[in-house]
Design a protein around this motif. Structure first.
Motif, short mmCIF file in Angstrom:
data_model
loop_
_atom_site.label_atom_id
_atom_site.label_comp_id
_atom_site.label_asym_id
_atom_site.label_seq_id
_atom_site.Cartn_x
_atom_site.Cartn_y
_atom_site.Cartn_z
N ASP A 189 -7.47 8.17 0.87
CA ASP A 189 -7.76 7.44 1.40
C ASP A 189 -8.27 7.90 2.72
O ASP A 189 -8.95 7.77 3.63
CB ASP A 189 -7.00 6.11 1.40
N TYR B 69 1.24 -1.29 0.04
CA TYR B 69 0.38 -0.35 -0.07
C TYR B 69 1.18 1.16 0.09
O TYR B 69 0.78 2.40 -0.49
CB TYR B 69 -0.44 -0.18 1.41
N THR C 161 -9.92 -0.79 8.57
CA THR C 161 -9.14 -0.45 6.88
C THR C 161 -9.82 0.79 5.92
O THR C 161 -11.05 1.22 6.83
CB THR C 161 -9.24 -1.58 5.77
N TYR C 162 -8.97 1.70 5.28
CA TYR C 162 -9.66 2.59 4.77
C TYR C 162 -9.55 2.75 3.27
O TYR C 162 -7.64 2.05 2.78
CB TYR C 162 -8.70 4.30 5.58
N HIS C 163 -10.30 2.72 2.80
CA HIS C 163 -9.98 3.10 0.67
C HIS C 163 -10.80 4.25 1.08
O HIS C 163 -12.24 4.36 1.38
CB HIS C 163 -10.65 2.22 -0.10
N ILE D 128 -5.66 -1.14 0.62
CA ILE D 128 -6.69 0.04 1.03
C ILE D 128 -5.24 0.20 2.57
O ILE D 128 -4.39 -1.16 2.53
CB ILE D 128 -7.39 -1.17 1.65
#
Ligand SMILES: C[S@@+](CC[C@H](N)C(=O)[O-])C[C@H]1O[C@@H](n2cnc3c(N)ncnc32)[C@H](O)[C@@H]1O
Length: 387
Positions: A60, A47, A284-286, A301
């Motif tokens: 993100d 990532y 998690t972040y997206h 992500i």
């Protein structure tokens, strides 16, 4: 501090999820820390290794640094005050692990040069960043304005016994973690397996002694007189961050004297490991959206965990630091912004409204003010420093 490196003898160009599945089929279920290490830091497909923008409005997730220069401005003032307090040493090193693209360094050096030229004179800034592609951005961002003032490295292990400060923002939340789950009154480690439907979790016996010790410490916490009489519920899941100890030990070796300032989201242990927090803190972040499946789309992500500030403080104490302060970002920034806010009353510029808006975002309880904590510890002068 161990620098994350997902080593592969032959660079692998397959999609990361495929390579990880292949590894699992060959070697068996993978520890989550190894999965997270690959998902975030694989040298080409991780990532943080890819060129896409991760941090900021276009990325993100936002960080206090990405809000604008106000954060670096206040940190510069805090560090200049500390430098004065310890007698204005002729060299003062700022080490920033997790320096990302160098934005905080730029903001901090800009403010130091403008507001405290003597402090600026003494400064050497070391940006520490695991990602090679982010390291290439350091010179691009900084060379024109600050040539000779900074170095860019992958680890801070070769910086030893200096006076200064180790400063990090949202670093420790990006360290790979182990996952554990309570099952039938035992702790189990969650590993990553591969089946017909792709990657999934599997519960396995705990073999790692450090992880077993950590589980034992949770059982002790539950059994204290003011602990949790019902123990941890079946299915309770939490995390163990194995990189904390290394981080604290490296900080102790790097600083002969100085400040360790760690800014991140996190909790005291009592709050972190309360039985009600039954799903732990892994997120998690997206594109500014949270999801709860960390196994989906590795490399695409962000995967992150809150920081156990009690454990970090304990590890840093063992490395020679003592606690100065653990507070919310709001109260820490407000305290150290006093001189700046007073000056603003005398001198308004075109930039002032922007900076004040940033200050509000950084300190407002509904924004970043109470989500983030600041742990400030000091390694005091030794007799040798004073002589
Ligand atoms: C969540 S980002 C925060 C970036 C920046 N500090 C900010 O506040 O905008 C975490 C950063 O830490 C870096 N990182 C993670 N582990 C590291 C380590 N052990 N040493 C140096 N950098 C690391 C990642 O590559 C990434 O750039």
């Amino acid at each position: 501090m161990a620098t994350p490196a997902f080593s592969e003898e032959v660079p692998d160009t397959a999609p990361l999820a495929e390579s990880l599945s292949q590894q699992i089929m060959t070697h068996g279920p993978m520890r989550f820390r190894d999965f997270m290490l690959a998902a975030l830091y694989d040298s080409t497909r991780g990532y943080y290794s890819q060129p896409s923008q991760r941090v900021g409005k276009q990325g993100d997730f936002i960080t206090s640094v990405s809000i604008g220069p106000c954060f670096g401005l206040i940190l510069a003032r805090r560090l200049a005050d500390y430098w004065s307090k310890i007698g204005k040493p002729s060299a003062f090193h700022i080490i920033e692990p997790g320096a990302h693209d160098g934005a905080l360094c730029h903001d901090l050096l800009t403010e130091a040069r403008k507001n405290s030229p003597d402090f600026f004179q003494a400064l050497h800034y070391h940006l520490i960043e695991t990602s090679p592609s982010l390291r290439t951005q350091h010179a691009e961002k900084l060379a024109a304005d600050f040539d000779g003032k900074f170095s860019s490295r992958s680890s801070f292990s070769e910086i030893q016994n200096v006076t200064g400060a180790i400063l990090s923002n949202e670093l420790i939340d990006a360290f790979p973690v182990d996952l554990i789950r309570r099952r039938h009154d035992q702790w189990q480690e969650l590993r990553v397996d591969h089946g017909d439907d792709g990657l999934s979790f599997i519960e396995t016996a705990i073999g790692d002694p450090a992880l077993a010790d950590f589980c034992h410490s949770l059982d002790q916490r539950a059994s204290y007189p003011d602990g949790y009489p019902d123990g941890y519920p079946d299915g309770y899941t939490t995390e163990y961050n194995p990189g904390l100890r290394d981080f604290a030990e490296s900080a102790g070796k790097t600083l002969e004297r100085g400040l360790l300032i760690t800014i991140d989201y996190g909790h005291h242990a009592d709050d972190y490991y309360h039985p009600d927090r039954s799903k732990g803190t892994l997120q998690t972040y997206h594109q500014h959206q949270k999801s709860d499946n960390p196994l989906a789309s590795p490399g695409e992500i962000d995967i992150t965990c809150h920081v156990d500030f009690s454990r970090l403080e304990k590890e840093a104490r063992l490395a020679g630091f003592h606690l100065l302060n653990l507070s919310t970002q709001a109260s820490w920034l407000t305290h150290h912004a006093k001189s700046w806010l007073l000056e603003l009353e005398q001198t308004l510029t075109a930039e002032t409204p922007h900076l004040l808006r940033q200050f509000q975002t950084l300190t407002h309880p509904a924004m970043l003010g109470t989500r983030f904590m600041v742990l400030e510890m000091e390694k005091p002068a030794t007799d040798r420093d004073l002589s």
